[in-house]
Design an enzyme around this catalytic site. Structure first.
Site, PDB file in Angstrom:
ATOM      1  CG  HIS A 185      -6.189  -9.003   3.046  1.00  0.00           C
ATOM      2  ND1 HIS A 185      -6.249  -9.155   4.420  1.00  0.00           N
ATOM      3  CD2 HIS A 185      -5.563  -7.816   2.825  1.00  0.00           C
ATOM      4  CE1 HIS A 185      -5.691  -8.095   5.000  1.00  0.00           C
ATOM      5  NE2 HIS A 185      -5.258  -7.280   4.046  1.00  0.00           N
ATOM      6  CG  HIS A 230      -3.179  -5.069  -0.109  1.00  0.00           C
ATOM      7  ND1 HIS A 230      -3.979  -4.012   0.221  1.00  0.00           N
ATOM      8  CD2 HIS A 230      -2.904  -5.705   1.062  1.00  0.00           C
ATOM      9  CE1 HIS A 230      -4.170  -3.993   1.539  1.00  0.00           C
ATOM     10  NE2 HIS A 230      -3.523  -5.014   2.065  1.00  0.00           N
TER      11      HIS A 230
HETATM   12  P1  5GP Z   1      -4.277  -4.643   5.631  1.00  0.00           P
HETATM   13  O1  5GP Z   1      -3.669  -3.382   6.155  1.00  0.00           O
HETATM   14  O2  5GP Z   1      -4.964  -5.427   6.719  1.00  0.00           O
HETATM   15  O3  5GP Z   1      -3.334  -5.455   4.818  1.00  0.00           O
HETATM   16  O4  5GP Z   1      -5.375  -4.158   4.596  1.00  0.00           O
HETATM   17  C1  5GP Z   1      -6.732  -4.075   4.877  1.00  0.00           C
HETATM   18  C2  5GP Z   1      -7.360  -3.296   3.756  1.00  0.00           C
HETATM   19  O5  5GP Z   1      -8.770  -3.458   3.859  1.00  0.00           O
HETATM   20  C3  5GP Z   1      -7.085  -1.800   3.822  1.00  0.00           C
HETATM   21  O6  5GP Z   1      -6.402  -1.395   2.644  1.00  0.00           O
HETATM   22  C4  5GP Z   1      -8.454  -1.162   3.956  1.00  0.00           C
HETATM   23  O7  5GP Z   1      -8.605  -0.001   3.185  1.00  0.00           O
HETATM   24  C5  5GP Z   1      -9.384  -2.259   3.477  1.00  0.00           C
HETATM   25  N1  5GP Z   1     -10.689  -2.244   4.123  1.00  0.00           N
HETATM   26  C6  5GP Z   1     -10.940  -2.074   5.450  1.00  0.00           C
HETATM   27  N2  5GP Z   1     -12.261  -2.147   5.692  1.00  0.00           N
HETATM   28  C7  5GP Z   1     -12.864  -2.376   4.503  1.00  0.00           C
HETATM   29  C8  5GP Z   1     -14.222  -2.533   4.104  1.00  0.00           C
HETATM   30  O8  5GP Z   1     -15.152  -2.497   4.902  1.00  0.00           O
HETATM   31  N3  5GP Z   1     -14.456  -2.747   2.791  1.00  0.00           N
HETATM   32  C9  5GP Z   1     -13.445  -2.795   1.862  1.00  0.00           C
HETATM   33  N4  5GP Z   1     -13.796  -2.997   0.597  1.00  0.00           N
HETATM   34  N5  5GP Z   1     -12.146  -2.649   2.196  1.00  0.00           N
HETATM   35  C10 5GP Z   1     -11.859  -2.438   3.503  1.00  0.00           C
END
Ligand code: 5GP
Ligand code: ZN
Length: 136
Positions: free
Chosen positions: A99, A101
């Site tokens: 993903h 951001h």
């Molecule tokens: P990472 O740290 O893996 O790059 O980012 C994962 C992101 O997913 C985090 O910013 C977190 O807030 C978001 N996230 C985690 N669980 C969920 C969820 O159930 N729904 C949504 N919409 N975002 C999520």
């Protein structure tokens, strides 16, 4: 992937505030926004991270990331945005489904990017550059 939260969002098993969807990608609001309007762009096909995803998927994600970033910036009247992807726990990755951001940024939001750990020593940049080049 059965226990992947983002796969469940794609299938509709878990709710999300979706802002965009097409055959291959989907974008929705991050549940814990850094700033309001923080969106995530994901591929419908499960890959653990940016390094594992195939080229077509990355190309599509990139185009959708640009489209969503433009809309987020305009909609929130942001001054800029961060477009970023985390790879691995050490880099802060929590969800192992590739993903991007999109984080809207404001002149006075107070967030700082990473501090430098220091400049290169004599010959160090050349040595690192050579290793990276050889691995490409
Ligand atoms: P990472 O740290 O893996 O790059 O980012 C994962 C992101 O997913 C985090 O910013 C977190 O807030 C978001 N996230 C985690 N669980 C969920 C969820 O159930 N729904 C949504 N919409 N975002 C999520
Ligand atoms: Zn997944």
């Amino acid at each position: 992937m059965a226990d992947c939260i983002f796969c469940k969002i794609i299938s509709g098993e878990m709710p999300s505030y979706k802002v965009y969807e097409d055959e291959h990608t989907c974008a929705f609001l991050d549940i814990h926004p850094v700033n309001k309007g923080h969106a995530l762009i994901i591929s419908k096909k499960h890959y653990a991270d940016f390094l594992e995803a195939d080229g077509d998927t990355l190309a599509r994600l990139s185009l959708v990331a640009q489209k969503v970033a433009r809309a987020v910036k305009e909609s929130l009247d942001a001054d800029g945005c961060n477009v970023t992807t985390n790879v691995g726990t050490a880099a802060g990755q929590v969800i192992f489904h590739v993903h991007w951001h999109i984080i809207p940024r404001f002149k006075n939001d107070g967030f700082k990017l990473w501090p430098s750990q220091g400049d290169y020593n004599e010959g160090e940049a050349q040595a690192i550059k050579e290793v990276i080049s050889q691995n490409l």
